[in-house]
Structures are given as C-alpha cells and as structure tokens.
Design an enzyme around this catalytic site. Structure first.
Site, PDB file in Angstrom:
ATOM      1  N   GLY A 198      15.920  12.486  34.427  1.00 26.37           N
ATOM      2  CA  GLY A 198      14.736  13.274  34.752  1.00 26.37           C
ATOM      3  C   GLY A 198      14.321  14.331  33.756  1.00 26.37           C
ATOM      4  CE1 TYR A 258       3.620   6.462  35.809  1.00 27.87           C
ATOM      5  CE2 TYR A 258       4.089   6.389  33.472  1.00 27.87           C
ATOM      6  CZ  TYR A 258       4.378   5.999  34.760  1.00 27.87           C
ATOM      7  OH  TYR A 258       5.431   5.159  34.979  1.00 27.87           O
ATOM      8  CE1 TYR A 299      11.184   4.738  32.302  1.00 32.87           C
ATOM      9  CE2 TYR A 299      11.091   6.866  31.222  1.00 32.87           C
ATOM     10  CZ  TYR A 299      11.704   5.999  32.087  1.00 32.87           C
ATOM     11  OH  TYR A 299      12.845   6.381  32.738  1.00 32.87           O
ATOM     12  CD  GLU A 328      21.795   7.481  37.248  1.00 37.10           C
ATOM     13  OE1 GLU A 328      20.610   7.647  37.630  1.00 37.10           O
ATOM     14  OE2 GLU A 328      22.646   6.916  37.947  1.00 37.10           O
ATOM     15  N   GLY A 375      17.107   9.036  30.450  1.00 37.71           N
ATOM     16  CA  GLY A 375      16.417   7.942  29.779  1.00 37.71           C
ATOM     17  C   GLY A 375      15.412   8.496  28.793  1.00 37.71           C
ATOM     18  CB  CYS A 396     -11.619  -6.861  29.247  1.00 37.90           C
ATOM     19  SG  CYS A 396     -11.905  -7.785  27.738  1.00 37.90           S
TER      20      CYS A 396
HETATM   21  C1  LIG Z   1      14.277   6.144  35.944  1.00 33.49           C
HETATM   22  C2  LIG Z   1      15.618   6.572  36.357  1.00 33.49           C
HETATM   23  C3  LIG Z   1      16.407   7.350  35.505  1.00 33.49           C
HETATM   24  C4  LIG Z   1      15.915   7.856  34.167  1.00 33.49           C
HETATM   25  O1  LIG Z   1      14.922   8.791  34.308  1.00 33.49           O
HETATM   26  P1  LIG Z   1      14.395   9.633  33.036  1.00 33.49           P
HETATM   27  O2  LIG Z   1      13.341  10.477  33.593  1.00 33.49           O
HETATM   28  O3  LIG Z   1      13.900   8.640  32.060  1.00 33.49           O
HETATM   29  O4  LIG Z   1      15.549  10.405  32.512  1.00 33.49           O
HETATM   30  C5  LIG Z   1      17.681   7.685  35.910  1.00 33.49           C
HETATM   31  N1  LIG Z   1      18.164   7.269  37.115  1.00 33.49           N
HETATM   32  C6  LIG Z   1      17.434   6.524  37.960  1.00 33.49           C
HETATM   33  C7  LIG Z   1      18.017   6.109  39.250  1.00 33.49           C
HETATM   34  C8  LIG Z   1      16.155   6.144  37.617  1.00 33.49           C
HETATM   35  O5  LIG Z   1      15.423   5.416  38.463  1.00 33.49           O
END
Ligand SMILES: *Cc1c(COP(=O)(O)O)cnc(C)c1O
Length: 415
Positions: free
Chosen positions: A240, A318, A373, A275, A277, A344
C-alpha cells in the site's frame, strides 16, 4: 524525476542507458525498467527490517516480468501472489516457494492445489468456505497448510476509491468484529495451521498514518487471539505504500513506517510480512512513446502518440497522473495539450490539459513512474500487440519481453 532517470547532454537516460537509443532500437511503445531503482527500493525494506524475523513479499500483480522477478528472487525476496498464473511466474523466475504468500478472494481449487504442491509459506484466506476448502485439500494430500485470515481493519486508506480495500463495505477480508469467532471455528480444521493474521487496506498511500492505524488494530487482534489460545506466529501487514506521481507529491515516510511496524512485531514476537508492490516497481519504470500527430480541434491542442490506454490504463481507469518528459530536451518552448493514444475511446488519454515541451511528430516522450500496474494491465483492445519491455542495468540494456506480433494476437483462435 527520480534517481534512475535523468538528463545527460539534453537526452533522458535510465541509469547510463540513452533512452533515445532504446526507443529507436527497441521501438515504441516500450516499457523501460531500471534494475538499480527496483533493487534500491527493495533494499529500503530489507534494511528497515534487518535483524527482525521478516519476509518482504513483492506483490507480483504490480509487475510480473520474469527478469524483474528473477532479480528480486536472487536478492532473497518473497512474493505475494494472487493467482495460479502468478505462482507459475514466480516459480519460473526461481523464487523460493517457502517465501511465497497467496492472497486473493477467489482462489480456485486448482490454484490452491498448485500452491500446496509447491509448498508455499502461507495462504491469506478471505472467507470461511475458503478455509474449509484449503483444509480439505491439504488433508487429502497429507499436508498441513499454514494460513492467515485476512482481516478488514476498517481503516480509511484515503486513496482513490477503486484502490481502497480496507473499509467494511469492501469485498476483501473478514470484518474485524467477525474475525475472532471465525478464528475460533477455523482453528480446529485439521488441514490448516492457523498461525497468521493479515490485512491490506489499499494502495497508493502517501500518508503512513492509516497504515500504522491498521497495524495497531492488527496487533491488538493478535493479542486477543493469543489470549484465546490461538498461537499467532506471523503478521502480514500487506502493501500500500504510495509513490509520488506528481512532482509536488510527498514521498511516504517508509523509514518511519518500517521503524514503527518492526517495533510492533518485535513486541509481539511475530514474523513480520510486508507485501509492497507499487513502491518497489513504480518509480523503476517508464513508458516510452513517439508522437504521431499534432492537431488543434475545438480550441484544444492534441498530441497523438503511439502509446495508449492499452499500454497504460491508469489515467483512463483512475484518472491517474503521470509526469511526461521529452526524451530530447529542446529550446522550442512549451505547450498545453491533451496527450492521447490511437484507441477508439474518449477515455484513451495519458494526460489532459498538460503543460509539456513543444513536441513535434517523430519526437519521443517518457511517461514516468509507470513500472507498477503498467504492463500488467496492458490489453490487446483494438488488436494492439502488447509493447516490449526493456531492462536497464548500468549502461547495458536488453529486451526482457519482446513486442507481441500479429500472430500472437490470434494464437489459440479457431476460425
Ligand atoms: C495489491 C496488493 C498488494 C500490493 O499493493 P501496493 O499498493 O502495490 O503495494 C499487496 N497485498 C495485497 C493483498 C494486494 O492485493
């Protein structure tokens, strides 16, 4: 602009690679990733948690390219997967299965079986029937699966509604008030070792306060569960952390976040899982595009480029903002234009009413902070082959996914 992307002699470089050369040789549209930026962001997490039992699981859904996953795997990264396809990818990239966690609300039987077979670290379960299915499948193959329940801490992530996940009304997780009863019921299932608690409240958080609020609520839950005799051994706080897409956006206080969650984890004596990303992959990537046409219509100026929502859907989906930089700086002044693709759809824009260099047909530009993403959400809409991906390491660069061909577009079809 961030560390890995900078101008040298008026030409945008990624690390020491000249992006004009990349655009001309690899063609456009094209994603370019900096290995140094990727691994630098990864190390911020590792270093912030050093000495504590922990696992930093890169969220594969942000960027699943095998070359990037392999770099991370070699550095010892764990991975957060949300599908059997992502499991396949991380195993191909050489990940240690014991460092893989499986999240997601709709895991199929086949996906669970494949993850059990691989011997992953744990499953983040999001419903009671999923816990039962996991237990049944594990028993049938003589295994005991480690599991966490994904709990919804009901914290407002204050982010875009489409990427906020931690409120009561969202489909994700189990509500905090219902979590304890579910833990008590599921703790007796024979095929699972219910040793974890997990949450993930949303994405693109620039303020760490909601993440810390969620972490506190999860820590309190761990204490209550232990008081009921449920031995929680690991706490997964999800991802997140956001990235500054605009020059004026703040960078989230990652150090402060890691210092706070490591203190919590140390007090609880749990293994800490994160986690991330976007934070790891986002700033490491840019999407290169070429200007096809300029036109004025209805009092507006349009730059029509060869990249579109099929390569990068975030602006259309978004209303996301991405900085745009010319690959070659010029002294031609600036214009205000909509930067749009060939698809289009009226939502096919990369930027609206954007002040940008006075670019002409044939010029190249870079859409910044596109490493997360980006490619993973690319589509073949309008029968557009998906773009190539390039990895830069120092002054060396190579294509790590070739551009799709027209033959790729029809593979598997039976006319
Ligand atoms: C999407 C997601 C993440 C990664 O989120 P980021 O905002 O990219 O860090 C981590 N855990 C879960 C369960 C997710 O769905």
């Amino acid at each position: 602009m961030n560390g890995a992307f900078h101008y040298r002699d008026g030409v945008l470089h990624c690390e020491n690679a000249d992006l004009l050369e990349v655009a001309e040789k690899a063609g456009t549209p094209c994603y370019v990733y900096s290995s140094a930026a990727l691994m630098g962001a990864w190390r911020e997490f590792e270093e912030g948690l050093g000495g504590l039992p922990h696992l930093v699981c890169f969220a594969v859904k942000a960027n699943g390219n095998l070359a990037l996953l392999r770099l991370l795997a070699r550095a010892g990264a764990g991975f957060d997967i949300v599908s059997g396809g992502e499991l396949f990818r991380v195993l191909r990239a050489g990940a240690d299965p014991a460092k893989v966690v499986f999240s997601g609300v709709g895991k199929t039987r086949a996906e669970i079986e494949a993850a059990l077979e691989a011997g992953i670290h744990s499953f983040n379960c999001e419903s009671e029937p999923e816990l039962h299915l996991l237990s049944d499948l594990a028993v049938r193959t003589g295994r005991r699966a480690r599991a966490a329940i994904r709990v919804n801490p009901d914290v407002d992530a204050a982010t875009h509604p489409y990427i906020s996940t931690g409120l009561q009304r969202h489909k994700f997780g189990i509500a905090m008030e219902e979590a304890e009863a579910l833990y008590e019921r599921a703790a007796t299932l024979p095929g699972i070792a219910l040793e974890g608690a997990s949450c993930h409240i949303g994405s693109q958080l620039l303020d760490i306060a909601p993440l810390l609020e969620a972490a506190e609520r999860m820590a309190a839950l761990v204490r209550r569960l232990r008081a009921k005799g449920i031995p929680i051994r690991f706490l997964d706080l999800g991802g997140g952390l956001g990235v500054p897409y605009r020059k004026e956006d703040p960078k989230p206080d990652v150090r402060g976040y890691l210092a706070a969650v490591r203190r919590l984890a140390a007090e609880l004596e749990v293994e800490l899982l994160l986690e991330p990303g976007r934070y790891i992959a986002g700033p490491a990537g840019a999407l290169l595009a070429r200007v096809l046409y300029r036109k004025r219509s209805g009092g507006k100026e349009f730059l029509i480029v060869d990249a579109s929502m099929t390569e990068l859907i975030r602006p259309a989906l978004y209303e996301a903002h991405h900085e745009m930089l010319p690959l070659r700086q010029s002294a031609r002044g600036r214009i205000t234009a909509d930067i749009v693709g060939p698809v289009c759809e009226s939502s096919d824009f990369l930027a609206e009413e954007r002040e940008i260099e006075n670019l002409l047909p044939g010029d190249y530009l870079a859409v910044m902070t596109a490493g997360a993403y980006g490619f993973v959400m690319a589509s073949n809409y309008n029968a557009r082959p998906r773009p190539c991906e390039v990895l830069v390491e120092g002054s060396a660069w190579r294509v790590v996914r070739r551009r799709e061909t027209y033959e790729d577009l029809i593979r598997g079809e039976e006319p």
